[in-house]
Design a protein around this motif. Structure first.
Motif, mmCIF file in Angstrom:
data_model
loop_
_atom_site.group_PDB
_atom_site.id
_atom_site.type_symbol
_atom_site.label_atom_id
_atom_site.label_comp_id
_atom_site.label_asym_id
_atom_site.label_seq_id
_atom_site.Cartn_x
_atom_site.Cartn_y
_atom_site.Cartn_z
ATOM 1 N N ALA A 1 0.245 52.088 -29.656
ATOM 2 C CA ALA A 1 1.157 50.945 -29.589
ATOM 3 C C ALA A 1 2.115 51.158 -28.420
ATOM 4 C CB ALA A 1 1.936 50.791 -30.893
ATOM 5 N N THR B 1 6.523 44.972 -40.715
ATOM 6 C CA THR B 1 5.322 45.348 -39.969
ATOM 7 C C THR B 1 5.219 44.419 -38.772
ATOM 8 O OG1 THR B 1 4.173 46.112 -41.960
ATOM 9 C CG2 THR B 1 2.822 45.626 -40.030
ATOM 10 N N ASP C 1 5.876 40.468 -31.343
ATOM 11 C CA ASP C 1 7.064 40.349 -32.189
ATOM 12 C C ASP C 1 8.258 41.080 -31.586
ATOM 13 O OD1 ASP C 1 5.551 38.959 -34.018
ATOM 14 O OD2 ASP C 1 5.369 40.616 -35.451
ATOM 15 N N ASN D 1 3.852 54.141 -35.893
ATOM 16 C CA ASN D 1 2.529 53.559 -35.653
ATOM 17 C C ASN D 1 1.577 54.081 -36.727
ATOM 18 O OD1 ASN D 1 0.158 52.492 -34.725
ATOM 19 N ND2 ASN D 1 0.026 53.757 -32.896
ATOM 20 N N THR E 1 0.492 47.622 -33.367
ATOM 21 C CA THR E 1 1.313 47.291 -34.526
ATOM 22 C C THR E 1 2.292 48.434 -34.777
ATOM 23 O OG1 THR E 1 -0.248 48.289 -36.099
ATOM 24 C CG2 THR E 1 -0.542 45.947 -35.593
ATOM 25 N N GLN F 1 3.681 42.838 -35.320
ATOM 26 C CA GLN F 1 2.436 42.579 -34.617
ATOM 27 C C GLN F 1 2.751 42.387 -33.133
ATOM 28 O OE1 GLN F 1 -0.405 42.722 -36.401
ATOM 29 N NE2 GLN F 1 0.808 43.016 -38.282
ATOM 30 N N THR F 2 1.724 42.505 -32.299
ATOM 31 C CA THR F 2 1.902 42.302 -30.867
ATOM 32 C C THR F 2 2.609 40.976 -30.596
ATOM 33 O OG1 THR F 2 -0.088 43.571 -30.372
ATOM 34 C CG2 THR F 2 0.696 42.086 -28.662
ATOM 35 N N ASP G 1 -1.286 52.959 -37.498
ATOM 36 C CA ASP G 1 -2.692 52.793 -37.128
ATOM 37 C C ASP G 1 -3.266 54.148 -36.704
ATOM 38 O OD1 ASP G 1 -5.157 52.178 -35.868
ATOM 39 O OD2 ASP G 1 -4.431 50.180 -35.325
ATOM 40 N N GLU H 1 5.282 49.892 -37.838
ATOM 41 C CA GLU H 1 6.118 49.805 -39.030
ATOM 42 C C GLU H 1 7.535 50.185 -38.587
ATOM 43 O OE1 GLU H 1 4.854 48.870 -41.958
ATOM 44 O OE2 GLU H 1 2.779 48.851 -41.231
ATOM 45 N N ASP I 1 2.055 45.832 -27.429
ATOM 46 C CA ASP I 1 0.660 46.072 -27.791
ATOM 47 C C ASP I 1 0.607 46.885 -29.076
ATOM 48 O OD1 ASP I 1 -2.073 45.919 -27.521
ATOM 49 O OD2 ASP I 1 -2.234 47.657 -26.195
#
Length: 206
Positions: A154, A128, A133, A147, A112, A130-131, A149, A114, A110
């Motif tokens: 996450a 980077t 990956d 994280n 994003t 994403q959910t 964000d 880095e 869940d």
């Protein structure tokens, strides 16, 4: 952002699928099916309940790792596998570190992240995520997760090809183990006062 319940369902699916993944292992081969204490065992010995706190629990305020390694789950002895659940509140990081005995296969459930690692030629590889990956950190190399964000958390799970992959935190190893200030100042081309500030920032809080 997906609900915590949905994320945990995704997590359980991942656990089932990763059970067939074979990773490079540093653990010795064993000559028996499993290694048990000197007593009769039942299904409880092969069950780890430490992840139940994730179900319905509150999200942490700081970066948190929940581990299922040999130290927490003795049934993993000789099985060459372990897991960790990584919880990243908004804006938090898992600082640069290494795992000396295993690669790490991270699955982002869940949010994003880095992520990056540095190889032995000092090349930096970043991505980077994403959910959904996955990203592999090669064995023994310095790596991190962040994280970026500022609003959303996450959640990730990592699989290791060792029951005891080990973790060496770079900041803690350098600045919280009493290495001489002068050695660090010369190594980082700075002054002792700067090194002392870094050490103070990593000192245990009273």
């Amino acid at each position: 952002m997906a609900s915590r319940t949905s994320s945990l369902k995704f997590f359980s699916l991942l656990i089932s699928s990763l059970a067939i993944v074979q990773m490079a292992t540093a653990d010795p081969d064993i000559l028996t099916d499993f290694i048990a204490p000197n007593k009769t065992v039942d299904g409880n010995f092969f069950t780890f309940t430490g992840m139940r706190v994730l179900v319905g629990g509150d999200e942490p305020k700081n970066f948190t790792v929940l581990k299922a390694t040999l130290a927490e789950f003795p049934a993993l002895n000789g099985q060459s596998v372990s897991y960790a659940v990584l919880e990243f509140p908004a804006g938090t990081t898992n600082p640069p570190h290494t795992h000396p005995r295993s690669a790490e296969l991270l699955f982002l459930i869940d949010g994003t992240l880095e992520v990056g690692f540095v190889d032995t030629k000092n090349n930096l590889f970043t991505q980077t995520l994403q959910t959904g990956d996955l990203f592999v950190f090669p064995k023994g190399l310095v790596h991190y997760q962040y994280n970026a964000d500022s609003q959303n958390s996450a959640l990730a799970v990592s699989a290791f090809g060792s029951a005891s992959a080990g973790t060496v935190s770079i900041p803690t190893t350098l600045f919280a183990t009493n290495i001489d200030d002068n050695v660090l100042a010369l190594s980082f081309k700075t002054d002792v006062a700067t090194i002392q500030k870094l050490k103070a920032g990593l000192a245990p809080k009273p």
